[in-house]
Design an enzyme around this catalytic site. Structure first.
Site, PDB file in Angstrom:
ATOM      1  N   SER A 246       0.833  -1.197   0.000  1.00  0.00           N
ATOM      2  CA  SER A 246       0.000   0.000   0.000  1.00  0.00           C
ATOM      3  C   SER A 246       0.864   1.242   0.000  1.00  0.00           C
ATOM      4  O   SER A 246       1.895   1.304   0.663  1.00  0.00           O
ATOM      5  CB  SER A 246      -0.970  -0.011   1.191  1.00  0.00           C
ATOM      6  OG  SER A 246      -0.452   0.751   2.248  1.00  0.00           O
ATOM      7  N   LYS A 247       0.432   2.170  -0.806  1.00  0.00           N
ATOM      8  CA  LYS A 247       1.152   3.439  -0.958  1.00  0.00           C
ATOM      9  C   LYS A 247       1.209   4.142   0.402  1.00  0.00           C
ATOM     10  O   LYS A 247       2.214   4.736   0.764  1.00  0.00           O
ATOM     11  CB  LYS A 247       0.389   4.269  -1.991  1.00  0.00           C
ATOM     12  CG  LYS A 247       0.895   5.673  -2.160  1.00  0.00           C
ATOM     13  CD  LYS A 247       1.909   5.780  -3.273  1.00  0.00           C
ATOM     14  CE  LYS A 247       2.336   7.218  -3.434  1.00  0.00           C
ATOM     15  NZ  LYS A 247       3.726   7.357  -3.803  1.00  0.00           N
TER      16      LYS A 247
END
Ligand code: GLU
Length: 496
Positions: A263-264
């Site tokens: 996840s960013k």
């Protein structure tokens, strides 16, 4: 509420039929995460493999998540990756528009059609927007499910705000089929009456995806497995409309490690980040293709694929249910392969900006440095630290002259440099072969191994133990004057 049935008929007539049609449907978030890129790739591959149509649809109904310039990131990424679309906002197509906010009226009409058919209802209850969107709202028996038509009309006439909800059967089960995960059955009582149309009149993703996929004639719906749990509700919507259900292809997640999805927000790299870290688009795509799909049969061992090759061999049967772990070391391996496989002038072009970050001296030829690097780097961002010595001789310790394998000692280095410096100073030619020939000729004349001469020259020229290129190559790039200056400094270091 009289509905214009002709409208629905016309919409049906527009739907292209007979060919595989897939769509990539990103929300404009401002970046492309690795899982999304993989979904885009698989979606494109399914269409291309079948000689079908690939569509780009922008899912922008969540107005609170709008990011300036985000759609550009999508176009740019798709173009860079070679994932060309046949229909989309920029190129148009038979079922335009391809941006959801531009299809607003359509969703409203289809929601009303569902209300009419008894599969959706107006809900006037006070709930917050976030509850509507997240699906967290704990509904309990909704009083609006059973309002009389008169009561509804009265509220609508009074301008009461409302949402439209899906009327999920309270009993029974729903079974849907996914090409990767097989048949999945859920009890209807576990499904919530999800919001289809929000107070702002815009549809939720949960409604828009069904309406659009149907009206755009999508045959294979490819998306992340986070949507699996909502799929029964989508199936119920297809059934309620009387539409054929497309083939679902849910892709297992791309994980950072055994427990966590990439996840960013947690700092995992997006496609743009990977590019900034020195990875080539082709290498990223090739690696990402194999995260969740494996070639089989004769090509089971093959790792390197061009996009065209992938389009030929990609099949749903090779896709995996298990989550895939993103391994940066593996990506390094692919990247090194692609860097090495480039034409030398093409490599020089991509390497030059990285070389010029540190080697600003215009007399130094970046293409010549690039030629030394091509076989020796895994990613472009490693380049500056490998070549900075060309710009400026670093501080170094005279211990570097001592090397067992080359049988080089401080004393032998002094001897070597004392002979090499005047020889190079007098040389009239300055190409790599000539320099190499002079140095090895000297070794031969002295009856010593080449390394006894080459080692101290390279150390004095570069001031570093590990360098791309050998002594002659480095001297050539530095030029005669600078080489001689550095060799003299080395000799001075050794003798003081
Ligand atoms: N807009 C959704 C997303 O970006 C797309 C899901 C789908 O492909 O249906 O996750």
């Amino acid at each position: 509420m009289g509905l214009d049935m002709k409208y629905f008929q016309e919409m049906e007539e527009k739907i292209p039929k007979g060919k595989v049609r897939t769509r990539f449907a990103p929300s404009p978030t401002g970046y492309m995460h690795v899982g999304n890129l993989r979904t885009a790739l698989y979606t494109w591959l399914i269409a291309r493999h079948a000689g079908g149509t690939f569509i780009l649809r922008i899912e922008d109904t969540d107005q609170t998540r709008q990011v300036e310039g985000a759609t550009e990131v999508i176009y740019r990424t798709m173009a860079e990756c070679g994932l060309d679309h046949d229909e989309g906002p920029d190129v148009g197509g038979p079922v335009a528009p391809y941006i959801q906010t531009e299809r607003r009226d359509t969703y409203g009409k289809y929601a009303q059609l569902l209300v009419e058919k008894g599969h959706a209802y107006y809900c006037f209850c006070e709930k917050t927007e976030s509850e509507e969107d997240s699906g967290d709202f704990n509904r309990g028996p909704d009083p609006c499910r059973s309002l009389s038509p008169e009561a509804i009309q009265a509220k609508l006439d009074a301008g009461a705000p409302y949402v439209i909800r899906q009327k999920i059967p309270q009993e029974g089960t729903t079974t849907f089929h996914d090409a990767i995960f097989g048949d999945i059955t859920v009890e209807n009582k576990t499904l919530d009456d999800q919001v289809l149309i929000k107070r702002d009149g815009l549809p939720t993703y949960n409604f828009a995806n069904v309406v659009d996929d149907h009206l755009m004639g999508i045959t294979h719906v490819v998306r992340g497995s986070e949507y699996l749990s909502s799929a029964p509700k989508y199936d119920l919507l297809y059934q309620a409309f009387g539409w054929d259900v497309p083939t679902y292809v849910h892709c297992s997640p791309v994980m950072r490690d055994a427990q966590n999805k990439m996840s960013k927000r947690h700092g995992d790299p997006s496609y743009e980040d990977l590019k900034d870290q020195g990875y080539l688009t082709q290498a990223i795509l090739n690696y990402v293709a194999l995260l969740g799909w494996s070639p089989r049969g004769e090509i089971a061992e093959q790792e390197i694929f061009t996009l065209e090759e992938l389009a030929k061999v990609f099949d749903l049967a090779g896709m995996s249910k298990s989550p895939a772990i993103f391994d940066i070391e593996k990506l390094n391996h692919f990247n090194a392969h692609y860097l090495r496989a480039m034409e030398p002038d093409q490599f020089a072009k991509v390497a030059e900006p990285y070389i010029r970050q540190v080697v600003t001296n215009p007399d130094i030829d970046a293409a010549e440095i690039a030629a030394l690097l091509q076989a020796r780097c895994e990613k472009l961002t490693e380049i500056p630290e490998k070549v900075d010595f060309f710009q400026e001789l670093p501080e170094y310790d005279k211990d570097l002259f001592v090397n067992k394998k080359s049988k080089s000692t401080e004393a032998s280095s002094i001897d070597a440099l004392e002979l090499v410096i005047p020889m190079l100073e007098l040389s009239t030619s300055w190409n790599t072969e000539y320099i190499h020939g002079s140095l090895t000729g000297l070794a031969e004349g002295l009856g010593v191994k080449n390394a006894r001469i080459l080692w101290p020259v390279r150390i004095a020229a570069a001031g570093k133990a590990v360098t791309p290129g050998g002594a002659a190559e480095i001297c050539h790039i530095l030029g005669k004057e600078e080489t001689v200056r550095r060799l003299k400094l080395g000799l001075e270091k050794l003798t003081h």
